[in-house]
Design an enzyme around this catalytic site. Sequence first.
Site, PDB file in Angstrom:
ATOM      1  N   HIS A  18     -26.363  -4.528 -76.731  1.00 14.93           N
ATOM      2  CA  HIS A  18     -26.197  -4.292 -78.160  1.00 14.93           C
ATOM      3  C   HIS A  18     -26.707  -2.901 -78.507  1.00 14.93           C
ATOM      4  CE1 HIS A  18     -30.461  -5.019 -78.678  1.00 14.93           C
ATOM      5  NE2 HIS A  18     -30.368  -6.286 -78.277  1.00 14.93           N
ATOM      6  N   HIS A  21     -30.210  -1.762 -77.273  1.00  8.10           N
ATOM      7  CA  HIS A  21     -30.244  -1.309 -75.881  1.00  8.10           C
ATOM      8  C   HIS A  21     -29.638   0.100 -75.789  1.00  8.10           C
ATOM      9  CE1 HIS A  21     -29.537  -5.849 -75.032  1.00  8.10           C
ATOM     10  NE2 HIS A  21     -30.832  -5.615 -75.000  1.00  8.10           N
ATOM     11  N   CYS A 126     -43.981 -18.384 -74.261  1.00  5.67           N
ATOM     12  CA  CYS A 126     -42.726 -18.160 -74.995  1.00  5.67           C
ATOM     13  C   CYS A 126     -41.675 -17.701 -73.987  1.00  5.67           C
ATOM     14  CB  CYS A 126     -42.903 -17.110 -76.089  1.00  5.67           C
ATOM     15  SG  CYS A 126     -41.306 -16.608 -76.764  1.00  5.67           S
ATOM     16  N   CYS A 129     -40.031 -14.255 -74.865  1.00  5.59           N
ATOM     17  CA  CYS A 129     -40.832 -13.079 -74.462  1.00  5.59           C
ATOM     18  C   CYS A 129     -41.098 -13.092 -72.968  1.00  5.59           C
ATOM     19  CB  CYS A 129     -42.206 -13.069 -75.126  1.00  5.59           C
ATOM     20  SG  CYS A 129     -42.221 -12.959 -76.901  1.00  5.59           S
ATOM     21  N   CYS A 144     -43.581 -18.788 -81.773  1.00  5.48           N
ATOM     22  CA  CYS A 144     -43.771 -17.377 -81.393  1.00  5.48           C
ATOM     23  C   CYS A 144     -43.381 -16.491 -82.584  1.00  5.48           C
ATOM     24  CB  CYS A 144     -42.892 -17.050 -80.184  1.00  5.48           C
ATOM     25  SG  CYS A 144     -42.690 -15.274 -79.952  1.00  5.48           S
ATOM     26  N   HIS A 147     -39.999 -14.515 -81.634  1.00  2.00           N
ATOM     27  CA  HIS A 147     -38.746 -15.241 -81.413  1.00  2.00           C
ATOM     28  C   HIS A 147     -38.518 -16.385 -82.386  1.00  2.00           C
ATOM     29  CE1 HIS A 147     -38.926 -12.903 -77.728  1.00  2.00           C
ATOM     30  NE2 HIS A 147     -37.621 -12.981 -77.777  1.00  2.00           N
ATOM     31  N   LYS A 302     -31.942  -7.590 -90.107  1.00  5.05           N
ATOM     32  CA  LYS A 302     -32.316  -7.777 -88.715  1.00  5.05           C
ATOM     33  C   LYS A 302     -31.049  -8.140 -87.925  1.00  5.05           C
ATOM     34  CE  LYS A 302     -35.583 -10.088 -85.943  1.00  5.05           C
ATOM     35  NZ  LYS A 302     -36.147 -11.243 -85.490  1.00  5.05           N
ATOM     36  N   LYS A 305     -27.497 -12.957 -83.878  1.00  3.35           N
ATOM     37  CA  LYS A 305     -26.184 -13.603 -83.761  1.00  3.35           C
ATOM     38  C   LYS A 305     -25.894 -14.457 -84.983  1.00  3.35           C
ATOM     39  CE  LYS A 305     -25.011 -13.510 -79.075  1.00  3.35           C
ATOM     40  NZ  LYS A 305     -25.533 -14.153 -77.881  1.00  3.35           N
TER      41      LYS A 305
END
Length: 666
Positions: A18, A21, A126, A129, A144, A147, A302, A305
Amino acid sequence: MKPFYITTPIYYVNDRPHIGHAYSTIATDVLTRFAKVRGRPTRFLTGLDEHGLKIERRARELGKEPQAFVDEMATPFQEAWKALNCQHDDFIRTTEPRHKERAQAIFQRMVEAGDVYEGEYEDWYCVGCESFKLERELLEGNVCPDHKKPCERIKEKSYFFRLSKYGPKLLEFYEAHPHFVAPQGRYNEVKSFVAEGLRDLSISRTSFKWGIPVPGAPEHVMYVWLDALTNYVTALGGPAEPGEAPLYDRFWANPESQVVHIVGKDILRFHAVYWPAFLMSAGLRLPSQIQAHGWLTINGEKMSKSLGNFLPPVPLAEAVGVDVLRYYLMREVGFGYDGDFSHKNLVARYNGELANGLGNLLNRILPFVEKHFGGVIQPLDEPGELEIELREAARKAAFEANRHLEEVLPHRALDAIWELVAFANRYVDRTEPWKLSKNGDERALARCTTAIIEALAAVSVMAWPFMPGKCDLLRAQIGLPPLEPEEGACMWPFEPRETVAGKKVVKGEALFPRIDAKAEAALLEKLGVKPAEPAAPKDEAPKAKLADEPSKLAEPEGGYITFDDFAKVDLRLGLVRSAEPVPKSDKLLRLKVDLGEAEPRQILAGIRQRYAPEAMVGRRVVVVANLAPRKLLGFTSQGMVLAVGDGDAFSVLGVEGEIAPGSRVS
Ligand code: MSP
């Protein structure tokens, strides 16, 4: 010249690449290309993190064997970096035998150092992570915070690494290396984390198999972060004895080599605490710098998906152009800080900075070289005052952009380069070549066109790391060959300038054709971006112009003001030159704002909670220039920066495009 070894994080293959990255990988590519232009030997590593519970589970969910799954997922990453013109020298996958063997060798060295012991672990984990969590780090329900999913309680046999032993050594190292982590604010967080005391770290797992077996204890697999971090050494063929692995000798073991890890802020702790401790234990050298960048939101939200805004980089690059995307990402987001990817801003920056700024500069000048000099660039033997100023601006841009890139502040380097573009456009306004052409003043026209082409040549080198394709096209139009950096030869345009006289210009297609409103709408539609809400529903829009029916509008509270009242407020465009926090205030930033006056003004702005100082530098803001000076916390504020909103929805008022500082806002 000092070798330069730079790495991206190795990406988890549970998802496709994405824009986050892409941001890391593009920044790494830009820094590599910059080092190449400076003549340095470089090595750029990226790759994939293919082990661990997260990947194993994802593969099983899809009914696939983990190896088959990761093989399949590797391709989109390799294709993405190619499409984004990121030229890595190596692409490591942690399932490759070359990695596995050497990761085990590092584990073995840690064992031999007496830093590994067997025990049993019980704690929260987690999977997102791939990390154990302290109870105090979790939200209610053992969720977490990153996440937003509940952690799992894990109890199993494990090998432990004596991380606690390395706390004091790490603190000593940080003390001796004040620039080990950037930005400084994040470095401070790392230091306090270590100063609070480190717990030993579980470095193996026995409840699943998808990992590298621990040497001599195959029922354990190595903790995925230990496995992953070692990629930076294993990809070079290390650890190795001198002479065994030339790349390792040159880029890692060599104390002269500058080793830089580019990482996102969320994985800084692994790189700035665990990784150096593992290396200390294994008796290997440490990296030179960990550069942590912020996170991107997409059109203010943010990326996720579930929100349907997971932004893959390749279709975007195909729609707007690879170089435009690279430029936009590097310019928009202050490296080290969070930033927003906005399709609208991309188009605005494209039109303002690329089409009107750089593209226009080229278009304004080439026709005169063709018309008056048969396309041949004339010598500039007798520069006048204005040409000397322009050369000086180019020299300054070269020094500043170089400094900023060395400090890994690519956005500031672009600011410096685009200052030169703006300066050169102003030079054209001042010399008015169209008049010189009309009057047949060819001597002056030769001076003017060559001065601009010299500046363009400098820009073509400095902007090349960001937009290699476009810069080579620009170079072709001014008769220069594509840039081909060579090891040992510094091409950065400090001095002397590239010789342009005698070269022939070749006018080609517009480098950056303007995107008009229609093209923008088509582009946004193609990219599936929702058009902005209309300001007011049609049937509520005023039917007549304000001047026709003033009485129908409710008079504002406090009554109308006359135009003369409004004109009393001297609103100016200001370019923020520097910004720093005001001591003892968590609200104020002290800005130096250029209003086109002899000296920049000092202005205090209550924007610290929303803007990091770095993020303000280079911004064009709206300033009330005739507000009476006021003293705040010992500093005199000579104006006011306008802003709107509060809390998170807060923004300083800005201006698109390269409008000159000091311009009146009316
Ligand atoms: N596999 C580990 C890294 C191991 S390095 C030895 C990992 N992988 S990841 O795929 O989850 O994340 C890789 C990088 O992408 C991280 O640096 C992370 O910060 C970055 N990003 C993920 N989402 C991002 C944004 N929305 N914006 C910017 N970068 C983001 O962590």
